[in-house]
Scaffold this motif. Structure first.
Motif, PDB file in Angstrom:
ATOM      1  N   VAL A   1       9.719  24.863   9.619  1.00 15.11           N
ATOM      2  CA  VAL A   1      10.230  24.514  10.765  1.00 15.11           C
ATOM      3  C   VAL A   1       9.720  23.214  11.068  1.00 15.11           C
ATOM      4  O   VAL A   1       8.370  22.981  11.335  1.00 15.11           O
ATOM      5  CB  VAL A   1       9.764  25.648  12.024  1.00 15.11           C
ATOM      6  CG1 VAL A   1      10.325  25.052  13.183  1.00 15.11           C
ATOM      7  CG2 VAL A   1      10.178  27.154  11.648  1.00 15.11           C
ATOM      8  N   PRO A   2      10.489  22.071  10.826  1.00 16.32           N
ATOM      9  CA  PRO A   2       9.981  20.742  10.919  1.00 16.32           C
ATOM     10  C   PRO A   2       9.540  20.359  12.332  1.00 16.32           C
ATOM     11  O   PRO A   2       8.850  19.385  12.358  1.00 16.32           O
ATOM     12  CB  PRO A   2      11.309  19.889  10.409  1.00 16.32           C
ATOM     13  CG  PRO A   2      12.441  20.860  10.545  1.00 16.32           C
ATOM     14  CD  PRO A   2      11.785  22.369  10.555  1.00 16.32           C
ATOM     15  N   SER A   3       9.777  21.137  13.346  1.00 14.76           N
ATOM     16  CA  SER A   3       9.606  20.590  14.472  1.00 14.76           C
ATOM     17  C   SER A   3       8.130  21.084  14.939  1.00 14.76           C
ATOM     18  O   SER A   3       7.861  20.788  16.080  1.00 14.76           O
ATOM     19  CB  SER A   3      10.768  20.978  15.633  1.00 14.76           C
ATOM     20  OG  SER A   3      10.712  22.336  15.866  1.00 14.76           O
ATOM     21  N   ILE A   4       7.650  21.911  14.459  1.00 15.82           N
ATOM     22  CA  ILE A   4       6.157  22.598  14.868  1.00 15.82           C
ATOM     23  C   ILE A   4       5.281  22.059  13.462  1.00 15.82           C
ATOM     24  O   ILE A   4       5.554  21.550  12.479  1.00 15.82           O
ATOM     25  CB  ILE A   4       6.327  23.936  15.107  1.00 15.82           C
ATOM     26  CG1 ILE A   4       6.400  24.868  13.729  1.00 15.82           C
ATOM     27  CG2 ILE A   4       7.229  24.068  16.138  1.00 15.82           C
ATOM     28  CD1 ILE A   4       6.448  26.193  14.062  1.00 15.82           C
ATOM     29  N   ASN A   5       3.874  22.210  13.792  1.00 20.54           N
ATOM     30  CA  ASN A   5       2.834  22.080  12.987  1.00 20.54           C
ATOM     31  C   ASN A   5       2.786  23.329  11.915  1.00 20.54           C
ATOM     32  O   ASN A   5       1.895  24.194  12.511  1.00 20.54           O
ATOM     33  CB  ASN A   5       1.636  21.836  13.864  1.00 20.54           C
ATOM     34  CG  ASN A   5       0.429  21.215  12.967  1.00 20.54           C
ATOM     35  OD1 ASN A   5       0.789  20.906  11.791  1.00 20.54           O
ATOM     36  ND2 ASN A   5      -0.632  21.067  13.290  1.00 20.54           N
ATOM     37  N   ASN A   6       2.991  23.180  10.926  1.00 23.90           N
ATOM     38  CA  ASN A   6       3.069  24.445   9.826  1.00 23.90           C
ATOM     39  C   ASN A   6       3.270  23.668   8.513  1.00 23.90           C
ATOM     40  O   ASN A   6       3.734  22.715   8.224  1.00 23.90           O
ATOM     41  CB  ASN A   6       4.285  25.515  10.021  1.00 23.90           C
ATOM     42  CG  ASN A   6       5.643  24.908  10.050  1.00 23.90           C
ATOM     43  OD1 ASN A   6       6.507  25.444   9.094  1.00 23.90           O
ATOM     44  ND2 ASN A   6       6.129  23.651  10.481  1.00 23.90           N
ATOM     45  N   ASN A   7       2.648  24.783   7.630  1.00 29.03           N
ATOM     46  CA  ASN A   7       2.695  24.350   6.169  1.00 29.03           C
ATOM     47  C   ASN A   7       3.021  25.780   5.398  1.00 29.03           C
ATOM     48  O   ASN A   7       2.946  26.764   6.125  1.00 29.03           O
ATOM     49  CB  ASN A   7       1.646  23.571   5.566  1.00 29.03           C
ATOM     50  CG  ASN A   7       0.286  24.348   5.435  1.00 29.03           C
ATOM     51  OD1 ASN A   7       0.347  25.341   5.620  1.00 29.03           O
ATOM     52  ND2 ASN A   7      -0.459  23.461   4.823  1.00 29.03           N
ATOM     53  N   VAL A   8       3.335  25.604   4.215  1.00 29.26           N
ATOM     54  CA  VAL A   8       3.474  26.585   3.113  1.00 29.26           C
ATOM     55  C   VAL A   8       2.657  26.629   1.965  1.00 29.26           C
ATOM     56  O   VAL A   8       2.472  25.344   1.376  1.00 29.26           O
ATOM     57  CB  VAL A   8       4.907  26.842   2.638  1.00 29.26           C
ATOM     58  CG1 VAL A   8       5.106  28.023   1.880  1.00 29.26           C
ATOM     59  CG2 VAL A   8       5.742  27.200   3.979  1.00 29.26           C
ATOM     60  N   ALA A   9       1.811  27.782   1.580  1.00 28.19           N
ATOM     61  CA  ALA A   9       0.781  27.402   0.419  1.00 28.19           C
ATOM     62  C   ALA A   9       1.363  28.708  -0.486  1.00 28.19           C
ATOM     63  O   ALA A   9       2.003  29.860   0.009  1.00 28.19           O
ATOM     64  CB  ALA A   9      -0.308  27.549   0.867  1.00 28.19           C
ATOM     65  N   ILE A  10       0.757  28.820  -1.683  1.00 20.38           N
ATOM     66  CA  ILE A  10       0.953  29.942  -2.672  1.00 20.38           C
ATOM     67  C   ILE A  10      -0.305  30.228  -2.794  1.00 20.38           C
ATOM     68  O   ILE A  10      -1.443  29.643  -2.975  1.00 20.38           O
ATOM     69  CB  ILE A  10       1.203  29.420  -3.903  1.00 20.38           C
ATOM     70  CG1 ILE A  10       2.929  29.139  -4.079  1.00 20.38           C
ATOM     71  CG2 ILE A  10       1.338  30.655  -4.928  1.00 20.38           C
ATOM     72  CD1 ILE A  10       3.894  30.115  -3.492  1.00 20.38           C
TER      73      ILE A  10
ATOM     74  N   LEU B   1     -11.974  36.834  -3.646  1.00 22.51           N
ATOM     75  CA  LEU B   1     -11.939  35.393  -3.525  1.00 22.51           C
ATOM     76  C   LEU B   1     -10.375  35.121  -3.573  1.00 22.51           C
ATOM     77  O   LEU B   1      -9.556  35.778  -4.213  1.00 22.51           O
ATOM     78  CB  LEU B   1     -12.237  34.895  -4.687  1.00 22.51           C
ATOM     79  CG  LEU B   1     -12.130  33.183  -4.833  1.00 22.51           C
ATOM     80  CD1 LEU B   1     -13.023  32.487  -3.819  1.00 22.51           C
ATOM     81  CD2 LEU B   1     -12.566  32.589  -6.315  1.00 22.51           C
ATOM     82  N   ARG B   2      -9.893  34.182  -2.623  1.00 24.25           N
ATOM     83  CA  ARG B   2      -8.507  33.742  -2.341  1.00 24.25           C
ATOM     84  C   ARG B   2      -8.455  32.322  -2.689  1.00 24.25           C
ATOM     85  O   ARG B   2      -9.311  31.643  -2.052  1.00 24.25           O
ATOM     86  CB  ARG B   2      -8.130  34.186  -1.225  1.00 24.25           C
ATOM     87  CG  ARG B   2      -6.309  33.922  -0.737  1.00 24.25           C
ATOM     88  CD  ARG B   2      -5.547  35.200  -1.808  1.00 24.25           C
ATOM     89  NE  ARG B   2      -5.682  36.436  -1.311  1.00 24.25           N
ATOM     90  CZ  ARG B   2      -5.148  37.128  -0.385  1.00 24.25           C
ATOM     91  NH1 ARG B   2      -4.338  36.568   0.042  1.00 24.25           N
ATOM     92  NH2 ARG B   2      -5.149  38.402  -0.469  1.00 24.25           N
ATOM     93  N   VAL B   3      -7.497  31.921  -3.494  1.00 20.91           N
ATOM     94  CA  VAL B   3      -7.150  30.398  -3.262  1.00 20.91           C
ATOM     95  C   VAL B   3      -6.015  30.208  -3.062  1.00 20.91           C
ATOM     96  O   VAL B   3      -4.953  30.735  -3.427  1.00 20.91           O
ATOM     97  CB  VAL B   3      -7.469  29.843  -5.026  1.00 20.91           C
ATOM     98  CG1 VAL B   3      -6.719  28.473  -4.824  1.00 20.91           C
ATOM     99  CG2 VAL B   3      -8.752  29.981  -5.325  1.00 20.91           C
ATOM    100  N   ASN B   4      -5.846  29.215  -1.900  1.00 25.75           N
ATOM    101  CA  ASN B   4      -4.184  28.808  -1.506  1.00 25.75           C
ATOM    102  C   ASN B   4      -4.083  27.499  -1.865  1.00 25.75           C
ATOM    103  O   ASN B   4      -4.724  26.637  -1.638  1.00 25.75           O
ATOM    104  CB  ASN B   4      -4.179  29.226   0.134  1.00 25.75           C
ATOM    105  CG  ASN B   4      -4.483  30.430   0.508  1.00 25.75           C
ATOM    106  OD1 ASN B   4      -3.736  31.484   0.025  1.00 25.75           O
ATOM    107  ND2 ASN B   4      -5.429  30.980   1.076  1.00 25.75           N
ATOM    108  N   VAL B   5      -2.800  27.236  -2.560  1.00 25.76           N
ATOM    109  CA  VAL B   5      -2.575  25.487  -2.849  1.00 25.76           C
ATOM    110  C   VAL B   5      -0.972  25.430  -1.991  1.00 25.76           C
ATOM    111  O   VAL B   5      -0.119  26.124  -2.223  1.00 25.76           O
ATOM    112  CB  VAL B   5      -2.135  25.727  -4.346  1.00 25.76           C
ATOM    113  CG1 VAL B   5      -1.712  24.273  -4.624  1.00 25.76           C
ATOM    114  CG2 VAL B   5      -3.427  26.237  -5.101  1.00 25.76           C
TER     115      VAL B   5
END
Length: 171
Positions: free
Chosen positions: A75-84, A63-67
């Protein structure tokens, strides 16, 4: 001649319509156009391999949980995010059972309404129950998601120390 031209135009338009519809769903150049979620839960099957006295393969579940921690990633010009990401994988080998506990940074790239990819560098901890060994290891994976429902995806992750295949829910 004009009817032929009209027929050809209609035929070309019908052939190109699916491609245009696909292009309209592309989201990589639309920062923030990804699902907004508090966490992602991902149960998965594990196909593990380790290097300890040779390579040992095994299978199990995890099981993995990503927050998410950065709504619009590095990179603010593309559709991306960062999770732990954190979780656990229980892997059954021939003669032993191993628990892997990864902690990773998951950098997501949302290319399309249905397709996204990620890279996960991090650190893992491993406990082998049969011989009571505990160690830390570098973890690195790449993966992708195919979204088949509004907030549900199939996820494939390939890396060290395992390959995972499972389902993901954005909650």
């Amino acid at each position: 001649m004009q009817i032929r031209t009209l027929k050809l135009t209609v035929w070309v338009a019908l052939m190109l319509a699916p491609l245009c519809a696909q292009a309209e769903q592309a989201t990589i150049e639309q920062p923030g156009a990804h699902p907004q979620y508090r966490f992602e839960m991902e149960p998965h099957f594990v196909f593990g391999y380790e290097r300890c006295c040779g390579y040992h393969s095994g299978a199990g579940a995890g099981l993995r949980v990503n927050v998410p921690i950065v709504k619009n990633g590095f990179v603010p010009s593309i559709n991306n995010n960062v999770a732990i990401g954190f979780g656990g994988d229980l892997v059954f080998h021939d003669s032993r059972v191993t628990l892997h506990l990864p902690v990773v940074m998951q950098w997501n790239f949302f290319f399309h309404r249905q397709w996204s990819a990620f890279i996960e560098p991090g650190l893992g901890f491993s406990e082998t129950f049969n011989d009571a060994t505990f160690h830390a290891f570098p973890a690195l994976s790449i993966g992708g998601r195919f979204t088949f429902a509004e907030r549900m995806s199939v996820v494939l992750r390939i890396g060290y120390p395992s390959i995972n295949l499972g389902l993901s829910w954005f909650l």
